[in-house]
Design a protein around this motif. Structure first.
Motif, PDB file in Angstrom:
ATOM      1  N   CYS A   1       0.846  -1.197   0.000  1.00 29.16           N
ATOM      2  CA  CYS A   1       0.000   0.000   0.000  1.00 29.16           C
ATOM      3  C   CYS A   1       0.875   1.239   0.000  1.00 29.16           C
ATOM      4  CB  CYS A   1      -0.950   0.005   1.187  1.00 29.16           C
ATOM      5  SG  CYS A   1      -0.157   0.043   2.805  1.00 29.16           S
ATOM      6  N   GLY A   2       0.238   2.390  -0.154  1.00 29.37           N
ATOM      7  CA  GLY A   2       0.954   3.647  -0.281  1.00 29.37           C
ATOM      8  C   GLY A   2       1.517   4.172   1.030  1.00 29.37           C
TER       9      GLY A   2
ATOM     10  N   ARG B   1       8.039 -14.540   3.641  1.00 31.74           N
ATOM     11  CA  ARG B   1       7.393 -14.546   4.954  1.00 31.74           C
ATOM     12  C   ARG B   1       5.872 -14.512   4.884  1.00 31.74           C
ATOM     13  NH1 ARG B   1       9.702 -12.714   9.655  1.00 31.74           N
ATOM     14  NH2 ARG B   1      11.903 -13.170   9.766  1.00 31.74           N
ATOM     15  N   SER B   2       5.305 -14.596   3.686  1.00 29.38           N
ATOM     16  CA  SER B   2       3.860 -14.421   3.530  1.00 29.38           C
ATOM     17  C   SER B   2       3.202 -15.608   2.847  1.00 29.38           C
ATOM     18  CB  SER B   2       3.588 -13.152   2.719  1.00 29.38           C
ATOM     19  OG  SER B   2       4.171 -12.037   3.355  1.00 29.38           O
ATOM     20  N   ASP B   3       1.960 -15.865   3.251  1.00 28.21           N
ATOM     21  CA  ASP B   3       1.151 -16.927   2.641  1.00 28.21           C
ATOM     22  C   ASP B   3       0.219 -16.378   1.568  1.00 28.21           C
ATOM     23  OD1 ASP B   3       2.195 -18.806   4.501  1.00 28.21           O
ATOM     24  OD2 ASP B   3       0.729 -18.131   5.987  1.00 28.21           O
ATOM     25  N   ALA B   4       0.031 -15.054   1.549  1.00 29.02           N
ATOM     26  CA  ALA B   4      -0.863 -14.411   0.591  1.00 29.02           C
ATOM     27  C   ALA B   4      -0.492 -12.932   0.521  1.00 29.02           C
ATOM     28  CB  ALA B   4      -2.321 -14.571   1.027  1.00 29.02           C
ATOM     29  N   PHE B   5      -1.045 -12.243  -0.482  1.00 32.11           N
ATOM     30  CA  PHE B   5      -0.742 -10.828  -0.711  1.00 32.11           C
ATOM     31  C   PHE B   5      -2.037 -10.054  -0.904  1.00 32.11           C
ATOM     32  CE2 PHE B   5       2.487 -13.620  -2.298  1.00 32.11           C
ATOM     33  CZ  PHE B   5       3.631 -13.135  -1.684  1.00 32.11           C
ATOM     34  N   ILE B   6      -2.081  -8.870  -0.295  1.00 31.42           N
ATOM     35  CA  ILE B   6      -3.226  -7.978  -0.449  1.00 31.42           C
ATOM     36  C   ILE B   6      -2.690  -6.645  -0.938  1.00 31.42           C
ATOM     37  CG2 ILE B   6      -5.146  -6.817   0.699  1.00 31.42           C
ATOM     38  CD1 ILE B   6      -5.039  -9.107   2.800  1.00 31.42           C
ATOM     39  N   VAL B   7      -3.360  -6.079  -1.937  1.00 27.71           N
ATOM     40  CA  VAL B   7      -2.926  -4.815  -2.524  1.00 27.71           C
ATOM     41  C   VAL B   7      -3.990  -3.755  -2.265  1.00 27.71           C
ATOM     42  CG1 VAL B   7      -2.183  -3.638  -4.624  1.00 27.71           C
ATOM     43  CG2 VAL B   7      -1.730  -6.106  -4.341  1.00 27.71           C
TER      44      VAL B   7
ATOM     45  N   THR C   1       3.944   0.566  -4.876  1.00 30.64           N
ATOM     46  CA  THR C   1       2.908  -0.459  -4.749  1.00 30.64           C
ATOM     47  C   THR C   1       2.735  -1.199  -6.071  1.00 30.64           C
ATOM     48  OG1 THR C   1       1.805   0.856  -3.048  1.00 30.64           O
ATOM     49  CG2 THR C   1       0.497  -0.866  -4.109  1.00 30.64           C
ATOM     50  N   LEU C   2       2.747  -0.449  -7.182  1.00 26.72           N
ATOM     51  CA  LEU C   2       2.656  -1.089  -8.499  1.00 26.72           C
ATOM     52  C   LEU C   2       3.842  -2.024  -8.734  1.00 26.72           C
ATOM     53  CD1 LEU C   2       1.452   1.696 -10.953  1.00 26.72           C
ATOM     54  CD2 LEU C   2       0.306  -0.462 -10.454  1.00 26.72           C
TER      55      LEU C   2
END
Length: 194
Positions: free
Chosen positions: A11-12, A100-106, A113-114
């Motif tokens: 995120c920004g 370190r992550s199982d999923a990503f949220i944008v 961020t892009l």
């Protein structure tokens, strides 16, 4: 997909944004913490990044920040995190966030961020990971990007199945349902798309 243990949020870092984006960051941080999901993010205390982390911390969530040294020297790092990793480069930061992550949220954001979003989508396209990616299209913020991806498919630069590399939701509260319904895997590694 079972509930992920750890989710990376892109995120920004700008504070000069509409309140609706700030509210989305706050809701997501709190929502992750309430579900016992560790937040992994860029380690900043400013903009949506800071709001996201503060909301997760306030809801007793675990927050892991990963920040490059050249950004830390600007004194924008969050000092109240469970873990803050100071790394040597943006490349190391992005690799650690993926590992370190199982999923990503944008959430809405700018060029950084892009960059992070397209890298994680490209890695998924290349079968370097098969983790869910959820884009939160707050108030239609990502509509131009989604239109560009449609153009890429129409012009033959991407395959139709590449649209399934990510899921789009309109509201933060829909993120967790999207994670439960993790997107289909990308094309098999031996499939040539050129």
């Amino acid at each position: 997909m079972k509930t992920p243990n750890s989710v990376c949020v892109y995120c920004g870092s700008s504070s000069r944004v509409a309140d609706v984006h700030k509210a989305a960051a706050h809701a997501l941080g709190a929502g992750l913490a309430e579900r016992g999901i560790r937040l992994v993010y860029g380690g900043g205390r400013v903009g949506l990044m800071g709001i996201l982390a503060d909301a997760a911390i306030a809801a007793h969530g675990e927050v892991v920040g990963i920040i490059p040294e050249h950004i830390k020297v600007m004194e924008v790092e969050h000092t109240g995190l469970a873990e803050l990793h100071v790394v040597d480069s943006m490349h190391t930061r992005k690799r650690m966030m993926v590992e370190r992550s199982d999923a990503f949220i944008v959430l809405p954001g700018g060029m950084g961020t892009l960059d992070e979003t397209f890298e994680v989508l490209t890695w998924k396209q290349l079968r370097l990971h098969d983790k869910p990616v959820v884009i939160v299209d707050v108030e239609g913020y990502w509509a131009p990007l989604l239109a560009l991806i449609d153009t890429m498919v129409e012009e033959g630069f991407c395959r139709e199945e590449h649209r399934r590399l990510f899921t789009v939701v309109k509201r933060v509260e829909d993120v967790f349902t999207a994670l439960d319904r993790a997107p289909e895997p990308s094309a098999p590694a031996d499939t040539k798309w050129l």
